[in-house]
Write a protein that holds these residues in place. Structure first.
Motif, PDB file in Angstrom:
ATOM      1  N   MET A   1     -61.291 -26.787  15.286  1.00  0.00           N
ATOM      2  CA  MET A   1     -62.128 -26.423  16.421  1.00  0.00           C
ATOM      3  C   MET A   1     -61.296 -25.551  17.357  1.00  0.00           C
ATOM      4  SD  MET A   1     -64.063 -28.727  19.318  1.00  0.00           S
ATOM      5  CE  MET A   1     -64.625 -29.859  18.091  1.00  0.00           C
ATOM      6  N   PHE A   2     -61.958 -24.556  17.952  1.00  0.00           N
ATOM      7  CA  PHE A   2     -61.319 -23.649  18.894  1.00  0.00           C
ATOM      8  C   PHE A   2     -62.130 -23.613  20.179  1.00  0.00           C
ATOM      9  CE2 PHE A   2     -60.574 -19.353  20.657  1.00  0.00           C
ATOM     10  CZ  PHE A   2     -59.191 -19.396  20.774  1.00  0.00           C
ATOM     11  N   ILE A   3     -61.436 -23.644  21.316  1.00  0.00           N
ATOM     12  CA  ILE A   3     -62.095 -23.567  22.618  1.00  0.00           C
ATOM     13  C   ILE A   3     -61.635 -22.293  23.312  1.00  0.00           C
ATOM     14  CG2 ILE A   3     -62.337 -24.628  24.896  1.00  0.00           C
ATOM     15  CD1 ILE A   3     -61.984 -27.336  23.451  1.00  0.00           C
ATOM     16  N   ALA A   4     -62.601 -21.474  23.731  1.00  0.00           N
ATOM     17  CA  ALA A   4     -62.326 -20.226  24.441  1.00  0.00           C
ATOM     18  C   ALA A   4     -62.812 -20.386  25.872  1.00  0.00           C
ATOM     19  CB  ALA A   4     -63.046 -19.064  23.769  1.00  0.00           C
ATOM     20  N   MET A   5     -61.926 -20.059  26.829  1.00  0.00           N
ATOM     21  CA  MET A   5     -62.288 -20.207  28.234  1.00  0.00           C
ATOM     22  C   MET A   5     -61.906 -18.951  29.004  1.00  0.00           C
ATOM     23  SD  MET A   5     -61.267 -24.178  29.025  1.00  0.00           S
ATOM     24  CE  MET A   5     -59.544 -23.855  29.103  1.00  0.00           C
ATOM     25  N   GLU A  31     -76.934 -16.469  17.557  1.00  0.00           N
ATOM     26  CA  GLU A  31     -76.958 -15.619  16.362  1.00  0.00           C
ATOM     27  C   GLU A  31     -75.614 -15.610  15.633  1.00  0.00           C
ATOM     28  OE1 GLU A  31     -77.918 -11.671  17.639  1.00  0.00           O
ATOM     29  OE2 GLU A  31     -79.776 -12.285  18.615  1.00  0.00           O
ATOM     30  N   VAL A  32     -74.604 -16.263  16.194  1.00  0.00           N
ATOM     31  CA  VAL A  32     -73.235 -16.090  15.727  1.00  0.00           C
ATOM     32  C   VAL A  32     -72.775 -17.264  14.867  1.00  0.00           C
ATOM     33  CG1 VAL A  32     -70.865 -15.743  16.501  1.00  0.00           C
ATOM     34  CG2 VAL A  32     -72.743 -14.778  17.820  1.00  0.00           C
ATOM     35  N   PRO A  33     -72.307 -16.984  13.636  1.00  0.00           N
ATOM     36  CA  PRO A  33     -71.756 -18.060  12.808  1.00  0.00           C
ATOM     37  C   PRO A  33     -70.531 -18.683  13.468  1.00  0.00           C
ATOM     38  CG  PRO A  33     -72.111 -16.066  11.505  1.00  0.00           C
ATOM     39  CD  PRO A  33     -72.309 -15.695  12.950  1.00  0.00           C
ATOM     40  N   GLY A  34     -70.460 -19.994  13.444  1.00  0.00           N
ATOM     41  CA  GLY A  34     -69.305 -20.707  13.967  1.00  0.00           C
ATOM     42  C   GLY A  34     -69.410 -21.128  15.423  1.00  0.00           C
ATOM     43  N   PHE A  35     -70.419 -20.643  16.142  1.00  0.00           N
ATOM     44  CA  PHE A  35     -70.596 -21.041  17.544  1.00  0.00           C
ATOM     45  C   PHE A  35     -71.144 -22.459  17.604  1.00  0.00           C
ATOM     46  CE2 PHE A  35     -73.560 -21.559  21.122  1.00  0.00           C
ATOM     47  CZ  PHE A  35     -72.646 -21.508  22.157  1.00  0.00           C
ATOM     48  N   LYS A  36     -70.572 -23.281  18.510  1.00  0.00           N
ATOM     49  CA  LYS A  36     -71.018 -24.668  18.648  1.00  0.00           C
ATOM     50  C   LYS A  36     -71.674 -24.951  19.996  1.00  0.00           C
ATOM     51  CE  LYS A  36     -68.556 -27.731  16.429  1.00  0.00           C
ATOM     52  NZ  LYS A  36     -68.532 -28.496  15.368  1.00  0.00           N
ATOM     53  N   SER A  37     -71.023 -24.554  21.114  1.00  0.00           N
ATOM     54  CA  SER A  37     -71.596 -24.876  22.420  1.00  0.00           C
ATOM     55  C   SER A  37     -71.005 -23.989  23.505  1.00  0.00           C
ATOM     56  CB  SER A  37     -71.359 -26.344  22.776  1.00  0.00           C
ATOM     57  OG  SER A  37     -69.978 -26.597  22.949  1.00  0.00           O
ATOM     58  N   GLU A  59     -66.225 -23.304  15.681  1.00  0.00           N
ATOM     59  CA  GLU A  59     -65.740 -24.030  14.505  1.00  0.00           C
ATOM     60  C   GLU A  59     -64.277 -23.710  14.243  1.00  0.00           C
ATOM     61  OE1 GLU A  59     -68.319 -23.243  11.184  1.00  0.00           O
ATOM     62  OE2 GLU A  59     -69.966 -24.373  12.094  1.00  0.00           O
ATOM     63  N   SER A  60     -63.852 -22.464  14.560  1.00  0.00           N
ATOM     64  CA  SER A  60     -62.471 -22.060  14.307  1.00  0.00           C
ATOM     65  C   SER A  60     -62.114 -20.880  15.199  1.00  0.00           C
ATOM     66  CB  SER A  60     -62.291 -21.655  12.847  1.00  0.00           C
ATOM     67  OG  SER A  60     -63.049 -20.482  12.585  1.00  0.00           O
ATOM     68  N   GLU A  61     -60.823 -20.625  15.320  1.00  0.00           N
ATOM     69  CA  GLU A  61     -60.378 -19.446  16.053  1.00  0.00           C
ATOM     70  C   GLU A  61     -60.867 -18.176  15.365  1.00  0.00           C
ATOM     71  OE1 GLU A  61     -56.306 -17.514  17.953  1.00  0.00           O
ATOM     72  OE2 GLU A  61     -56.163 -19.324  16.743  1.00  0.00           O
ATOM     73  N   GLU A  62     -60.895 -18.195  14.049  1.00  0.00           N
ATOM     74  CA  GLU A  62     -61.378 -17.027  13.296  1.00  0.00           C
ATOM     75  C   GLU A  62     -62.847 -16.742  13.604  1.00  0.00           C
ATOM     76  OE1 GLU A  62     -61.390 -13.668  11.132  1.00  0.00           O
ATOM     77  OE2 GLU A  62     -59.642 -14.813  11.761  1.00  0.00           O
ATOM     78  N   ALA A  63     -63.680 -17.785  13.722  1.00  0.00           N
ATOM     79  CA  ALA A  63     -65.094 -17.587  14.075  1.00  0.00           C
ATOM     80  C   ALA A  63     -65.206 -16.934  15.443  1.00  0.00           C
ATOM     81  CB  ALA A  63     -65.839 -18.925  14.051  1.00  0.00           C
ATOM     82  N   PHE A  64     -64.388 -17.371  16.401  1.00  0.00           N
ATOM     83  CA  PHE A  64     -64.387 -16.762  17.730  1.00  0.00           C
ATOM     84  C   PHE A  64     -63.976 -15.286  17.645  1.00  0.00           C
ATOM     85  CE2 PHE A  64     -61.891 -15.446  21.441  1.00  0.00           C
ATOM     86  CZ  PHE A  64     -62.888 -15.472  22.399  1.00  0.00           C
ATOM     87  N   TYR A  96     -57.649 -22.193  22.920  1.00  0.00           N
ATOM     88  CA  TYR A  96     -56.976 -23.413  22.476  1.00  0.00           C
ATOM     89  C   TYR A  96     -57.505 -23.865  21.125  1.00  0.00           C
ATOM     90  CZ  TYR A  96     -55.654 -23.697  27.370  1.00  0.00           C
ATOM     91  OH  TYR A  96     -55.156 -23.416  28.620  1.00  0.00           O
ATOM     92  N   ASN A  97     -56.593 -24.226  20.230  1.00  0.00           N
ATOM     93  CA  ASN A  97     -56.956 -24.872  18.981  1.00  0.00           C
ATOM     94  C   ASN A  97     -56.841 -26.374  19.147  1.00  0.00           C
ATOM     95  OD1 ASN A  97     -57.421 -22.813  16.809  1.00  0.00           O
ATOM     96  ND2 ASN A  97     -55.452 -22.106  17.594  1.00  0.00           N
ATOM     97  N   LYS A  98     -57.789 -27.101  18.588  1.00  0.00           N
ATOM     98  CA  LYS A  98     -57.738 -28.553  18.660  1.00  0.00           C
ATOM     99  C   LYS A  98     -56.517 -29.048  17.879  1.00  0.00           C
ATOM    100  CE  LYS A  98     -60.491 -32.669  18.019  1.00  0.00           C
ATOM    101  NZ  LYS A  98     -61.781 -33.204  17.632  1.00  0.00           N
ATOM    102  N   ALA A  99     -55.699 -29.876  18.498  1.00  0.00           N
ATOM    103  CA  ALA A  99     -54.458 -30.346  17.890  1.00  0.00           C
ATOM    104  C   ALA A  99     -54.689 -31.432  16.840  1.00  0.00           C
ATOM    105  CB  ALA A  99     -53.511 -30.862  18.980  1.00  0.00           C
ATOM    106  N   PHE A 100     -55.666 -32.295  17.061  1.00  0.00           N
ATOM    107  CA  PHE A 100     -56.002 -33.337  16.071  1.00  0.00           C
ATOM    108  C   PHE A 100     -57.398 -33.808  16.275  1.00  0.00           C
ATOM    109  CE2 PHE A 100     -53.985 -35.500  19.613  1.00  0.00           C
ATOM    110  CZ  PHE A 100     -54.796 -36.592  19.844  1.00  0.00           C
TER     111      PHE A 100
END
Length: 100
Positions: A1-5, A31-37, A59-64, A96-100
């Protein structure tokens, strides 16, 4: 999981104007693959500014990264010119990437 702020500093008294910009904005994120919220968070205020953070989960940094290169990104930002008298400088990005 990736969080963009993105952290925004807003001129005191312009908070509702900023919120309205975001409420009325077409994001095209559905419309974007990998978007969660997505959330817009209002933080502390001082005499100098009020802090807001746009918070999107992917879902991932790559999706972002793929979103930032997409037509949906271009459409979402086509009319996102900063409104005069609201922003104190450009937003500050943090990812940020989710650490665990």
């Amino acid at each position: 999981m990736f969080i963009a702020m993105n952290r925004f500093k807003i001129i005191p008294g312009k908070e509702n104007d900023f919120i309205e910009i975001w409420k009325n904005r077409d994001t095209y994120l559905d419309e974007v693959p990998g978007f969660k919220s997505f959330d817009l968070l209002q933080g502390p205020s001082s005499e100098e500014s009020t802090i807001f953070i746009s918070h999107s989960t992917w879902e991932s940094e790559e999706a972002f990264k793929q979103w930032t290169k997409s037509e949906a990104f271009r459409k979402a930002h086509a009319n996102a010119k900063p409104a005069q008298g609201i922003y104190l400088g450009p937003p500050q990005f943090e990812g940020y990437n989710k650490a665990f």
